[in-house]
Design an enzyme around this catalytic site. Structure first.
Site, short mmCIF file in Angstrom:
data_model
loop_
_atom_site.label_atom_id
_atom_site.label_comp_id
_atom_site.label_asym_id
_atom_site.label_seq_id
_atom_site.Cartn_x
_atom_site.Cartn_y
_atom_site.Cartn_z
N SER A 1 7.26 -1.90 12.11
CA SER A 1 6.45 -3.03 12.62
C SER A 1 6.92 -3.44 14.02
CB SER A 1 6.46 -4.20 11.65
OG SER A 1 7.73 -4.81 11.61
N ASN A 2 8.20 -3.31 14.31
CA ASN A 2 8.66 -3.58 15.68
C ASN A 2 8.11 -2.54 16.65
OD1 ASN A 2 10.57 -5.98 16.01
ND2 ASN A 2 11.30 -5.04 14.11
N HIS B 1 18.36 -7.16 15.56
CA HIS B 1 19.05 -7.47 14.31
C HIS B 1 18.45 -8.76 13.73
CE1 HIS B 1 22.28 -7.49 11.41
NE2 HIS B 1 22.43 -8.78 11.65
N GLU C 1 10.85 -11.39 15.67
CA GLU C 1 11.28 -10.08 16.20
C GLU C 1 10.18 -9.46 17.05
OE1 GLU C 1 13.10 -7.34 13.44
OE2 GLU C 1 13.66 -8.96 12.09
C1 GRF Z 1 13.85 -5.40 11.14
O1 GRF Z 1 14.10 -6.53 10.37
C2 GRF Z 1 14.96 -5.17 12.12
O2 GRF Z 1 15.52 -6.34 12.59
C3 GRF Z 1 15.97 -4.41 11.31
O3 GRF Z 1 15.19 -3.56 10.50
C4 GRF Z 1 13.91 -4.12 10.31
C5 GRF Z 1 12.92 -3.10 10.79
O4 GRF Z 1 11.61 -3.44 10.54
N1 GRF Z 1 16.92 -3.77 12.17
P1 GRF Z 1 10.43 -2.55 11.10
O5 GRF Z 1 10.70 -1.10 10.66
O6 GRF Z 1 10.38 -2.68 12.59
O7 GRF Z 1 9.18 -3.09 10.43
#
Ligand code: GRF
Length: 219
Positions: free
Chosen positions: A16-17, A112, A177
């Site tokens: 999702s990021n 994080h 995030e």
């Molecule tokens: C997020 O909570 C990030 O902070 C952590 O892993 C998760 C990844 O989420 N490091 P996504 O794969 O970006 O949805």
């Protein structure tokens, strides 16, 4: 024309990021170009997201390597072959070695889901709830040799509510995030981040700004 920073994005899961970075690039709010998305997990949903947007992807399975260093050496090779300037760890669930760090000095970012230096490592949402903190959040930082210890670029704070469980808190943090990771990468693209020891100075966009703006960089 703003420099478009060339990204290599490493994922292990949902991505999702990654999606928020793609969306910001497509919306014109992030001057970047994704050269490659690499996953160490073959069926990570983030790979599907990347392909939907026509991005180049590669799966490099850590279990196919005899050591962390050998795995990292292959990651570095692929990132360099693809002309990557900035490595973006986006839910990449592997600890990286000095082999990787030395290949991209001060050019690896991580996100994080806690307010570092509180709650490094894994299962951080439950740890925050169990500790009883009233606020948590997320941190974008440059990666150094430690686990979640590198110089902090941006943080965002969210409340921890009485009826939160790990999932509800994680969802609230994840929304933040998605805002701060593209923002941190944009600051990098604009050449505004300067690392001084463990402090990241965020320079103003226009150095002719008044002194108040200089002391309160607009994040
Ligand atoms: C997020 O909570 C990030 O902070 C952590 O892993 C998760 C990844 O989420 N490091 P996504 O794969 O970006 O949805």
């Amino acid at each position: 024309m703003m420099n478009r920073v060339k990204l290599g994005i490493l994922i292990s899961g949902s991505g999702s990021n990654l999606q928020s970075i793609i969306d910001n690039i497509e919306a014109g709010t992030l001057s970047a170009e994704i050269k490659i998305v690499i996953s160490n997990v073959g069926d990570a949903y983030g790979l599907t997201r990347a392909k939907k947007h026509g991005l180049k992807t590669e799966v490099i399975r850590h279990e196919n390597f005899t050591s962390r260093e050998a795995f990292d050496a292959r990651l570095v090779e692929v990132l360099k072959e693809n002309d990557v300037e900035l490595v973006v760890l986006a839910g990449f669930m592997r600890v990286i070695t000095s082999t990787f760090l030395q290949a991209f000095p001060n050019r690896i970012m991580n996100i994080h889901p806690a307010l570092l230096p509180s709650f490094p490592g894994v299962h951080v949402w439950q740890k925050a709830i169990d500790y009883g903190v009233k606020f948590s959040g997320c941190t974008v930082h440059f990666v150094d040799q430690g686990t979640d210890t590198g110089p902090i670029i941006i943080q965002s704070v969210v409340p921890v509510l009485d009826d939160d469980d790990a999932d509800t808190l994680a969802a609230r943090i994840l929304r933040q995030e998605h805002k701060i990771y593209p923002r941190a990468i944009q600051l990098y693209a604009e050449g505004r981040l300067e690392i001084q020891g463990r402090i990241v100075k965020v320079h103003p966009k226009d150095r002719s700004l008044d002194s108040e703006s200089l002391t309160n960089p607009r994040l």
